[in-house]
Enzyme design. Structure first.
Site, mmCIF file in Angstrom:
data_model
loop_
_atom_site.group_PDB
_atom_site.id
_atom_site.type_symbol
_atom_site.label_atom_id
_atom_site.label_comp_id
_atom_site.label_asym_id
_atom_site.label_seq_id
_atom_site.Cartn_x
_atom_site.Cartn_y
_atom_site.Cartn_z
ATOM 1 N N CYS A 213 -15.566 32.448 58.709
ATOM 2 C CA CYS A 213 -15.731 32.218 57.277
ATOM 3 C C CYS A 213 -14.755 33.122 56.531
ATOM 4 O O CYS A 213 -14.536 34.262 56.935
ATOM 5 C CB CYS A 213 -17.158 32.537 56.842
ATOM 6 S SG CYS A 213 -17.453 32.213 55.091
ATOM 7 N N CYS B 201 -30.898 24.789 60.926
ATOM 8 C CA CYS B 201 -29.805 25.444 60.201
ATOM 9 C C CYS B 201 -28.504 25.155 60.954
ATOM 10 O O CYS B 201 -28.383 25.500 62.135
ATOM 11 C CB CYS B 201 -30.103 26.946 60.160
ATOM 12 S SG CYS B 201 -28.817 27.896 59.382
ATOM 13 N N CYS C 125 -18.493 38.104 52.652
ATOM 14 C CA CYS C 125 -19.673 38.790 52.098
ATOM 15 C C CYS C 125 -19.973 40.016 52.968
ATOM 16 O O CYS C 125 -19.977 39.915 54.202
ATOM 17 C CB CYS C 125 -20.878 37.853 52.085
ATOM 18 S SG CYS C 125 -20.553 36.351 51.167
ATOM 19 N N GLU D 196 -22.927 27.809 66.396
ATOM 20 C CA GLU D 196 -24.349 28.080 66.584
ATOM 21 C C GLU D 196 -25.197 27.342 65.559
ATOM 22 O O GLU D 196 -24.808 27.195 64.398
ATOM 23 C CB GLU D 196 -24.590 29.593 66.495
ATOM 24 C CG GLU D 196 -23.810 30.335 67.575
ATOM 25 C CD GLU D 196 -24.041 31.829 67.583
ATOM 26 O OE1 GLU D 196 -24.786 32.332 66.724
ATOM 27 O OE2 GLU D 196 -23.476 32.487 68.464
ATOM 28 N N CYS E 233 -30.627 35.112 59.424
ATOM 29 C CA CYS E 233 -29.623 35.016 58.360
ATOM 30 C C CYS E 233 -28.550 36.077 58.543
ATOM 31 O O CYS E 233 -28.860 37.251 58.683
ATOM 32 C CB CYS E 233 -30.272 35.243 57.001
ATOM 33 S SG CYS E 233 -31.129 33.820 56.415
ATOM 34 N N CYS F 4 -22.776 40.161 55.795
ATOM 35 C CA CYS F 4 -22.818 39.056 56.760
ATOM 36 C C CYS F 4 -21.834 39.299 57.904
ATOM 37 O O CYS F 4 -20.680 39.647 57.663
ATOM 38 C CB CYS F 4 -22.466 37.767 56.022
ATOM 39 S SG CYS F 4 -22.237 36.363 57.112
HETATM 40 FE FE1 SF4 Z 1 -19.486 33.210 54.666
HETATM 41 FE FE2 SF4 Z 1 -21.400 34.863 55.508
HETATM 42 FE FE3 SF4 Z 1 -20.750 34.801 52.927
HETATM 43 FE FE4 SF4 Z 1 -22.039 32.711 54.057
HETATM 44 S S1 SF4 Z 1 -22.832 34.798 53.787
HETATM 45 S S2 SF4 Z 1 -20.277 32.617 52.670
HETATM 46 S S3 SF4 Z 1 -21.111 32.717 56.119
HETATM 47 S S4 SF4 Z 1 -19.424 35.459 54.632
#
Ligand code: SF4
Length: 344
Positions: A110, A103, A114, A90, A332, A117
């Site tokens: 990932c 973006c 985090c 995306e 975000c 996220c």
């Molecule tokens: Fe990965 Fe999301 Fe952390 Fe960015 S915010 S590094 S995409 S887990």
């Protein structure tokens, strides 16, 4: 077969050498791929037909076409692409006051985990190749006729860009090449959750802008929110930020997502102001994007303004950046949510 879109110009020159093709042919080919966006070797009329036939035998030209686009009420537009192996990527085109920002994603999923996220939840599937990173830009520039008005690029979509370092660097070189889109370093920003060795390498290898996703002013809280902090705690992260080679007039951007009753108190703001002292920077304050299933909430308006005013009193530039595209899951931390994948 080799996709030519994965190659920077020096790599293309090297690849074509064994075929007896001189560097100027590689430059012509690169320009057909990235400036004129040729989809077929037969369109490359400045190349002799025997060269075209040779290329056709050995290489392919990938072309990204969105399988879905969604428009937000605020004018941002999300593009969903399918990779050759069937994964969704995306990208989001965001209208700002004076320019457009694009973006883009660097990984499928990932590994950074985090907590705030959606991406972190699915783990890492794989890195995107240079052609898949640049393909997002080429497609969106083409679809919106943006050749004369290139959007700013932020590597802030799905994935941690510095965890896919080699492909990130190749993609930057491709975008900056004068035979291609000829991007200025001023229009490219790489955002990281804090991979210190990658930050140091980025400063050495490129002249693009750096953004750091900070989100907490002390190690205890940051490690709770962002596991990467256990490996690269704040002292190391900020040391790397202090020594990042910044040309005059450039500054580092710190992204700070404000979450209600987690990191949004006046005390947090004062600690943050002390922490970043001496770093040429700006701090983007981003109220958390609430979404179904998320454990965090956005701060109320008063809290947000109070947090901001403390930073301003300490002479920081600290704009409130309200995430765009929340209604199409493009804000975000929301990218990839629908597919159970990732977002930065
Ligand atoms: Fe990965 Fe999301 Fe952390 Fe960015 S915010 S590094 S995409 S887990």
């Amino acid at each position: 077969m080799n996709d030519l879109k994965n190659l920077s110009l020096p790599e293309l020159i090297e690849t074509l050498q064994p075929l007896g093709l001189p560097p100027f042919r590689a430059r012509q080919l690169f320009s057909w791929l990235h400036q004129k966006q040729a989809v077929d070797f037969d369109q490359m009329t400045s190349l002799p037909s025997n060269v075209r036939a040779q290329l056709k035998e050995k290489f392919i030209i990938s072309r990204f076409v969105p399988c879905r686009t969604e428009s937000s009420e605020d004018g941002s537009r999300k593009y969903v692409f399918k990779t050759a192996d069937g994964h969704g990527i995306e990208s989001v085109l965001i209208p700002e006051r004076r320019h457009l920002t694009l973006c883009i994603s660097t990984q499928i999923g990932c590994a950074m985990g985090c907590r705030f996220c959606c991406t972190g939840q699915g783990g890492l599937v794989r890195n995107l190749r240079p052609g898949e990173i640049v393909g997002q830009v080429l497609c969106i520039v083409r679809e919106n006729n943006l050749g004369e008005r290139l959007p700013n690029i932020v590597y802030m979509g799905m994935g941690e860009p510095l965890a896919n370092y080699d492909n990130l660097i190749t993609s930057i070189r491709i975008l900056q090449d004068e035979n291609g889109l000829n991007y200025s370093h001023r229009k490219i920003t790489v955002s990281t959750c804090g991979l210190v060795p990658g930050m140091q390498a980025l400063g050495r290898d490129t002249d693009v802008n750096l953004a750091i996703s900070l989100n907490a002013p002390d190690d205890r809280l940051r490690s709770e929110l962002m596991p990467v902090n256990k490996t690269y705690p704040l002292a190391r992260l900020l040391e790397a930020a202090r020594s990042y080679p910044l040309p005059p007039r450039k500054r580092i951007t710190f992204e700070y997502i404000l979450m209600r009753d987690v990191n949004d108190s006046d005390r947090h703001a004062r600690t943050l102001a002390g922490l970043l002292k001496g770093i040429r920077c700006k701090i983007n304050l981003i109220p958390f994007n609430e979404h179904p299933g998320s454990e965090f909430r956005a701060p109320d308006e008063q809290r947000l303004l109070s947090f901001q005013s403390i930073l301003v009193e300490h002479n920081y530039t600290a704009p409130i950046r309200r995430s765009k595209g929340a209604d199409i899951a493009a804000a975000c931390g929301q990218l990839g949510r629908l597919d159970g994948e990732a977002a930065h």
